[in-house]
Design an enzyme around this catalytic site. Structure first.
Site, PDB file in Angstrom:
ATOM      1  CG  ASP A   1      -2.287   0.813   0.978  1.00  0.00           C
ATOM      2  OD1 ASP A   1      -2.109   1.928   0.569  1.00  0.00           O
ATOM      3  OD2 ASP A   1      -3.299   0.380   1.283  1.00  0.00           O
TER       4      ASP A   1
ATOM      5  CG  LEU B   1      -9.214   5.732  12.087  1.00  0.00           C
ATOM      6  CD1 LEU B   1      -8.892   6.338  13.317  1.00  0.00           C
ATOM      7  CD2 LEU B   1      -8.021   4.897  11.632  1.00  0.00           C
ATOM      8  CG  HIS B   2     -16.095   3.962   8.849  1.00  0.00           C
ATOM      9  ND1 HIS B   2     -17.012   3.218   8.199  1.00  0.00           N
ATOM     10  CD2 HIS B   2     -15.341   4.349   7.743  1.00  0.00           C
ATOM     11  CE1 HIS B   2     -17.072   3.573   7.018  1.00  0.00           C
ATOM     12  NE2 HIS B   2     -15.987   3.873   6.629  1.00  0.00           N
ATOM     13  NE  ARG B   3     -13.435   2.196   3.944  1.00  0.00           N
ATOM     14  CZ  ARG B   3     -13.149   3.365   3.643  1.00  0.00           C
ATOM     15  NH1 ARG B   3     -13.375   4.426   4.573  1.00  0.00           N
ATOM     16  NH2 ARG B   3     -12.379   3.809   2.753  1.00  0.00           N
TER      17      ARG B   3
ATOM     18  CE  LYS C   1      -5.016   3.866   4.226  1.00  0.00           C
ATOM     19  NZ  LYS C   1      -6.123   3.729   3.331  1.00  0.00           N
TER      20      LYS C   1
ATOM     21  CG  ASN D   1      -7.989   1.232  -8.397  1.00  0.00           C
ATOM     22  OD1 ASN D   1      -7.414   0.769  -9.349  1.00  0.00           O
ATOM     23  ND2 ASN D   1      -7.436   1.326  -7.134  1.00  0.00           N
TER      24      ASN D   1
ATOM     25  CB  CYS E   1      -8.377 -15.156 -14.841  1.00  0.00           C
ATOM     26  SG  CYS E   1      -8.561 -14.257 -16.566  1.00  0.00           S
TER      27      CYS E   1
ATOM     28  CB  CYS F   1     -15.619   3.613  -0.317  1.00  0.00           C
ATOM     29  SG  CYS F   1     -15.587   1.853  -0.536  1.00  0.00           S
TER      30      CYS F   1
ATOM     31  CB  CYS G   1     -21.977  20.494  -5.693  1.00  0.00           C
ATOM     32  SG  CYS G   1     -20.123  20.552  -6.476  1.00  0.00           S
TER      33      CYS G   1
END
EC number: 2.7.7.80
Lengths: 99, 478
Positions: B135, B144-146, B159, B204, B244, B261, B436
């Site tokens: 990573d 952090l929530h996931r 990470k 992705n 595959c 996400c 927006c």
């Protein structure tokens, strides 16, 4: 004939965010059997409310959509030529990429 | 006085941050040294064990423990390993052979995010011999929530470092390889070559094709998981003659069909469930136990509370990666540009459109100045309603972009109401601004408004993110 259609992986957003649809679809005039090809155009006309290009490309589903007839990949049953029977369950699911 | 208090607090916070950072560094060094020591001990013990075997002619010694506390039963598990993994060894279908296979195996986890977090924790805990973590990202508060492998102390830090420290804290006997780099065609082959099994825990499309092709080229089984919103998917590719990723998805999806996400949201436990199942599939493949989910796909609908497993097509002879005639080579793999192939960038930087002439845009700072001066205006926020409920600017009206066409009369009447002259026209002197989240949809909206005659409409450049960044640092971002 009665069919259960399910949309997932975000495709439900194209039909008012409803995932499961119990529908009644008849074979095309002059045809004995209802094929997936006819069902796709029926879905496009009757269930897809927005951005049809997110569901179909040409006369098939767009790349990245899996079609399952009774929990089985439609590639194994003849894709567009798959013929459907009463009470079949057809699932359209968009592949996810998030993590 | 108040400002003194403020600067004191600031200094204290700074000191805490510095101390926390050095504490983390020290902890990490300790855990790395622990792991090193463990390896040295294991080697020494093995060495002594061999020596003792050679020297010992005493038949009674066969009934006593050898120096490192292990009988030699042919499976190579030392006594502390037998105790650590006892609950797995007690499973008749897994047993000591499954554990021995696991200890000899290596698993590469690409992505230490929502899927990678639980996968890594379980792989380390269950005793996979070597685990690689790839990573290039740093930990952020909104991860952090996931991404449950990371804690607050690691915010702003790698990470990979964070995940490696967590794995070592659980099991210092596992070798953890830290790969703080982006996974690209330039390094993919060299990394993947060193592992038996690959877990795709990325987020992705281009990475998914790249990882698949790399696994096909090198003949590695690929445990592929994905999660978004309240749904998850899981399957094992390139395993034992199975399909595959390209057999299933020969053509990449249109970019508009690829939600992230960061835009669509995800309930933390959903990638958690899929990541756990990825660990399970990797364990099955590594230990030669059970039936890996190859040729089948698991679909998880968290909201409906439903898991279904469907049969998918087999390997395609025409597949461009694993097909009979056109099997991909290492050279060909290195040449593929996955960003071009999928029309999607590998970087996570959000898209920045530029649809409007300069005169039709204003910065968030300039908008603030106009508000302070008391300029009469209407502010339309075109984000979805559930975004608007999280946070919004005062006196803005929410008209989500897809409903703009139908709700134009609301804009007209808002303009008329603000206009003292009651000059009932969309060309009134009242300014019209559109905002927006990031400044893309607002441009689309202004483009449409111009077309419909609201010629003075302007978009606020960079949206609420720029407002938070340039005007009001206390304004919440999400």
């Amino acid at each position: 004939m009665k069919l259960t259609l399910e949309f997932g992986g975000g495709l439900e957003l194209l039909c008012d965010s409803v995932k499961i649809h119990h529908v009644s679809v008849e074979p095309q005039d002059g045809e004995q059997k209802l094929t997936m090809k006819h069902l796709l155009s029926w879905v496009r006309t009757n269930l897809i409310k927005e951005r049809p290009e997110m569901f179909m490309k040409g006369d098939s589903v767009r790349p990245g959509v899996l079609v399952l007839v009774n929990d089985c990949d439609w590639e194994l049953s003849g894709q567009l030529d798959t013929s459907l029977e009463d009470k079949d369950v057809v699932v359209f699911i968009s592949t996810l990429h998030g993590g | 006085m108040e400002s003194d208090g403020g600067s004191d607090a600031y200094e204290i916070r700074q000191k805490i941050e510095t101390l926390k950072a050095s504490k983390n560094d020290i902890e990490r060094q300790i855990s790395a040294l622990d792991a090193q020591l463990q390896r040295i001990n294991n080697n020494e013990n093995n060495h002594i064990k061999t020596k003792e075997k050679v020297n010992s002619n005493d038949s009674s010694s066969s009934l006593t423990l050898e120096n490192n506390g292990s009988f030699d039963f042919g499976h190579g598990l030392a006594s502390d390993m037998i105790y650590r993994y006892s609950r797995q060894l007690l499973l008749p279908s897994f047993g000591v052979q499954g554990q021995a296979n696991l200890l000899k195996s290596s698993v590469l986890v690409i992505g230490a995010g929502g899927l990678g977090s639980p996968a890594l924790l379980y792989l380390a805990a269950c005793g996979v011999g070597r685990i690689g973590i790839v990573d290039h990202d740093v930990v952020e508060l909104n991860n952090l929530h996931r991404q449950i492998i990371h804690g607050e102390a690691y915010i702003g830090r790698s990470k990979v470092e964070s995940a490696a420290a967590a794995c070592r804290a659980i099991n210092s006997t596992v070798e953890i390889v830290e790969l703080k780099e982006a996974f690209r065609t330039t390094n993919a082959l060299d990394i993947v070559r060193k592992y038996d099994i690959v877990i795709d825990a990325t987020d992705n499309v281009p990475s998914r094709y790249m990882i698949n092709d790399c696994c096909v080229v090198l003949g590695k089984p690929l445990i592929s998981g994905a999660a978004l919103g309240l749904e998850g998917q899981l399957t094992v590719y390139n395993y034992n003659g199975g399909p595959c990723y390209r057999c299933l998805f020969p053509t990449p999806p249109p970019t508009t069909a690829c939600q992230r996400c960061a835009d669509s949201g995800v309930l933390g436990v959903v990638p958690g469930v899929i990541g756990c199942l990825q660990a399970l599939e990797a364990i099955k493949v590594a230990s030669y136990v059970g039936e890996p989910l190859s040729g089948r796909m698991l679909l998880f609908d968290a909201l409906a509370g439903r898991l279904r497993i469907v049969k998918i097509r087999g390997r395609s002879l025409q597949c461009e990666a694993c097909g009979e005639n056109e099997a991909l080579t290492e050279e060909q793999f290195r040449e593929i540009d996955y960003e071009i192939f999928t029309q999607t960038s590998l970087s996570t930087v959000p898209l920045k459109l530029n649809l409007l002439p300069v005169g039709s845009r204003i910065s968030s700072k300039e908008y603030r100045e106009r508000v302070v001066k008391g300029e009469v205006h209407v502010l339309v926020d075109v984000r979805p309603a559930h975004h608007y409920k999280i946070v919004s600017l005062p006196k803005s009206i929410n008209i989500p972009l897809p409903s703009l066409e139908a709700r134009l009369p609301e804009i007209t009447s808002a303009l008329v109401n603000k206009d003292d002259s009651k000059n009932a026209s969309i060309d009134s002197n009242v300014s019209l601004y559109v905002i927006c989240r990031r400044g893309n949809d607002s441009q689309r909206a202004v483009q449409y408004l111009h077309k419909m005659g609201f010629s003075s409409a302007k978009d606020i450049i960079g949206g609420l993110e720029s407002w938070a960044h340039d005007v009001d640092p206390n304004f919440p971002t999400y």
